[in-house]
Design an enzyme around this catalytic site. Structure first.
Site, PDB file in Angstrom:
ATOM      1  N   PHE A 149      -3.302  -1.508  -2.143  1.00  0.00           N
ATOM      2  CA  PHE A 149      -2.627  -0.480  -2.924  1.00  0.00           C
ATOM      3  C   PHE A 149      -3.211  -0.455  -4.331  1.00  0.00           C
ATOM      4  O   PHE A 149      -3.327  -1.485  -4.985  1.00  0.00           O
ATOM      5  CB  PHE A 149      -1.121  -0.739  -2.972  1.00  0.00           C
ATOM      6  N   VAL A 150      -3.613   0.733  -4.774  1.00  0.00           N
ATOM      7  CA  VAL A 150      -4.225   0.863  -6.101  1.00  0.00           C
ATOM      8  C   VAL A 150      -3.431   1.824  -6.980  1.00  0.00           C
ATOM      9  O   VAL A 150      -2.734   2.706  -6.475  1.00  0.00           O
ATOM     10  CB  VAL A 150      -5.697   1.344  -6.015  1.00  0.00           C
ATOM     11  N   ARG A 159       0.266   5.770 -13.782  1.00  0.00           N
ATOM     12  CA  ARG A 159      -0.647   6.919 -13.675  1.00  0.00           C
ATOM     13  C   ARG A 159      -1.533   7.037 -14.908  1.00  0.00           C
ATOM     14  O   ARG A 159      -2.651   7.527 -14.852  1.00  0.00           O
ATOM     15  CB  ARG A 159       0.137   8.233 -13.574  1.00  0.00           C
ATOM     16  N   GLU A 204      -8.390  15.709  -3.908  1.00  0.00           N
ATOM     17  CA  GLU A 204      -7.433  14.628  -3.616  1.00  0.00           C
ATOM     18  C   GLU A 204      -7.757  13.396  -4.451  1.00  0.00           C
ATOM     19  O   GLU A 204      -8.908  13.158  -4.810  1.00  0.00           O
ATOM     20  CB  GLU A 204      -7.505  14.256  -2.130  1.00  0.00           C
ATOM     21  N   ASP A 205      -6.726  12.638  -4.739  1.00  0.00           N
ATOM     22  CA  ASP A 205      -6.929  11.365  -5.411  1.00  0.00           C
ATOM     23  C   ASP A 205      -7.391  10.305  -4.421  1.00  0.00           C
ATOM     24  O   ASP A 205      -8.350   9.587  -4.666  1.00  0.00           O
ATOM     25  CB  ASP A 205      -5.639  10.906  -6.117  1.00  0.00           C
ATOM     26  N   ASP A 229       0.077   6.291  -8.808  1.00  0.00           N
ATOM     27  CA  ASP A 229       1.276   5.622  -9.321  1.00  0.00           C
ATOM     28  C   ASP A 229       1.838   4.600  -8.340  1.00  0.00           C
ATOM     29  O   ASP A 229       1.546   4.609  -7.148  1.00  0.00           O
ATOM     30  CB  ASP A 229       2.374   6.654  -9.560  1.00  0.00           C
ATOM     31  N   LYS A 262      -9.833   4.921   1.739  1.00  0.00           N
ATOM     32  CA  LYS A 262      -9.702   3.572   2.308  1.00  0.00           C
ATOM     33  C   LYS A 262     -10.102   3.639   3.774  1.00  0.00           C
ATOM     34  O   LYS A 262      -9.267   3.925   4.635  1.00  0.00           O
ATOM     35  CB  LYS A 262      -8.246   3.105   2.216  1.00  0.00           C
ATOM     36  N   LYS A 313       1.021  14.519  -7.583  1.00  0.00           N
ATOM     37  CA  LYS A 313       0.574  14.506  -8.960  1.00  0.00           C
ATOM     38  C   LYS A 313      -0.711  13.706  -9.102  1.00  0.00           C
ATOM     39  O   LYS A 313      -1.394  13.780 -10.113  1.00  0.00           O
ATOM     40  CB  LYS A 313       1.654  13.836  -9.844  1.00  0.00           C
ATOM     41  N   GLY A 314      -1.010  12.915  -8.070  1.00  0.00           N
ATOM     42  CA  GLY A 314      -2.081  11.919  -8.156  1.00  0.00           C
ATOM     43  C   GLY A 314      -3.443  12.467  -8.553  1.00  0.00           C
ATOM     44  O   GLY A 314      -4.229  11.786  -9.204  1.00  0.00           O
ATOM     45  N   ASP A 364      -5.767   7.697   2.468  1.00  0.00           N
ATOM     46  CA  ASP A 364      -5.327   6.394   2.966  1.00  0.00           C
ATOM     47  C   ASP A 364      -5.335   6.476   4.489  1.00  0.00           C
ATOM     48  O   ASP A 364      -6.377   6.304   5.113  1.00  0.00           O
ATOM     49  CB  ASP A 364      -3.944   6.121   2.360  1.00  0.00           C
TER      50      ASP A 364
HETATM   51  P1  XMP Z   1      -2.284   9.255   3.503  1.00  0.00           P
HETATM   52  O1  XMP Z   1      -1.907   7.915   4.084  1.00  0.00           O
HETATM   53  O2  XMP Z   1      -1.506  10.360   4.144  1.00  0.00           O
HETATM   54  O3  XMP Z   1      -1.806   9.139   2.006  1.00  0.00           O
HETATM   55  O4  XMP Z   1      -3.769   9.476   3.553  1.00  0.00           O
HETATM   56  C1  XMP Z   1      -2.225  10.004   1.049  1.00  0.00           C
HETATM   57  C2  XMP Z   1      -1.360   9.942  -0.174  1.00  0.00           C
HETATM   58  O5  XMP Z   1      -0.659   8.705  -0.277  1.00  0.00           O
HETATM   59  C3  XMP Z   1      -0.691   8.208  -1.586  1.00  0.00           C
HETATM   60  N1  XMP Z   1      -1.404   6.909  -1.597  1.00  0.00           N
HETATM   61  C4  XMP Z   1      -1.499   6.069  -2.625  1.00  0.00           C
HETATM   62  N2  XMP Z   1      -1.012   6.155  -3.864  1.00  0.00           N
HETATM   63  N3  XMP Z   1      -2.003   4.075  -4.387  1.00  0.00           N
HETATM   64  C5  XMP Z   1      -1.269   5.143  -4.748  1.00  0.00           C
HETATM   65  O6  XMP Z   1      -0.838   5.212  -5.887  1.00  0.00           O
HETATM   66  C6  XMP Z   1      -2.535   3.905  -3.166  1.00  0.00           C
HETATM   67  O7  XMP Z   1      -3.200   2.906  -2.902  1.00  0.00           O
HETATM   68  C7  XMP Z   1      -2.256   4.960  -2.225  1.00  0.00           C
HETATM   69  N4  XMP Z   1      -2.621   5.163  -0.936  1.00  0.00           N
HETATM   70  C8  XMP Z   1      -2.071   6.350  -0.594  1.00  0.00           C
HETATM   71  C9  XMP Z   1      -1.409   9.243  -2.403  1.00  0.00           C
HETATM   72  O8  XMP Z   1      -0.475  10.097  -3.008  1.00  0.00           O
HETATM   73  C10 XMP Z   1      -2.220  10.027  -1.393  1.00  0.00           C
HETATM   74  O9  XMP Z   1      -2.456  11.366  -1.756  1.00  0.00           O
HETATM   75 MG    MG Z   2      -1.621  12.252  -3.594  1.00  0.00          MG
END
Ligand code: XMP
Ligand code: MG
Length: 183
Positions: free
Chosen positions: A156-157, A169, A103-104, A163, A135, A47-48, A107
């Site tokens: 973590f943001v 959110r 993408e939001d 969320d 990141k 949903k991000g 990570d």
């Molecule tokens: P990866 O590690 O696979 O993660 O790149 C991607 C998904 O993980 C969630 N994500 C976060 N959600 N704050 C959040 O609210 C964060 O700091 C964070 N880091 C990763 C997110 O859904 C992303 O698409």
């Molecule tokens: Mg996401």
């Protein structure tokens, strides 16, 4: 409205809007408005990415269509498991289309790298990625990302679609969470 849960504002609403406009201009240049592949297809990752996706679509000067996917790699913990499951797949065939994954946040990169591989097997004409946040210090795999809004520290943001356990959110900015919330 969340009391003192937000430790600091990392990116303001105004900064997000300015960056979205900038990204929209770059993206519009890459896709002709009357491409033979049809309208650019934005694939949002639920949903991000919803806030970013709708704001980006409004800022783009080319026609776009929208599809959504939901994948899960997290549960409600704050670090990636690397295990990706499709919770909701695309409704439409993307073969022959210009596809832009929206993408939001990237990570570890594990979710996106898996998603790109999955979608590329469906034979889109092109497949690129735009992410609002990345990141760099958390990356665990290489993924090609055409457009990145902001590189942020490995914290973590939340907010603007992001969320923690489904909360925060609805904040219009990106902030860091006070550690007391998840400890
Ligand atoms: P990866 O590690 O696979 O993660 O790149 C991607 C998904 O993980 C969630 N994500 C976060 N959600 N704050 C959040 O609210 C964060 O700091 C964070 N880091 C990763 C997110 O859904 C992303 O698409
Ligand atoms: Mg996401």
């Amino acid at each position: 409205m969340y009391g003192d849960d937000i430790a600091s504002v990392l990116i303001t609403q105004e900064e997000i809007a300015a960056k979205t406009k900038e990204l929209a201009e770059l993206i519009a240049k890459r896709y002709p408005a009357d491409a033979p592949e049809g309208d650019l297809l934005l694939v949002g990752v639920l949903k991000g990415a919803i806030f970013f996706m709708t704001d980006l679509a409004k800022a783009l000067s080319i026609p776009t269509q929208m599809e959504f996917m939901a994948v899960s790699s997290y549960g409600s913990s704050t670090s990636s498991s690397g295990v990706v499951r499709i919770m909701k797949d695309l409704d439409k065939d993307i073969a022959g289309r210009n596809v832009l994954i929206v993408e939001d946040i990237i990570d570890s990169g594990l979710t996106l790298s898996w998603l790109k591989r999955n979608l590329s097997t469906r034979n889109p004409a092109s497949l690129e990625v735009v992410t609002l946040l990345r990141k760099p210090d958390a990356l665990r795999t290489h993924v090609d990302v055409a457009h990145v809004g902001f590189d942020i520290p490995n914290e973590f943001v939340v907010g603007y679609g992001l969320d923690y356990a489904e909360r925060y959110r609805d904040l219009p900015y990106i902030g860091t969470l006070d550690p007391k919330v998840y400890s």
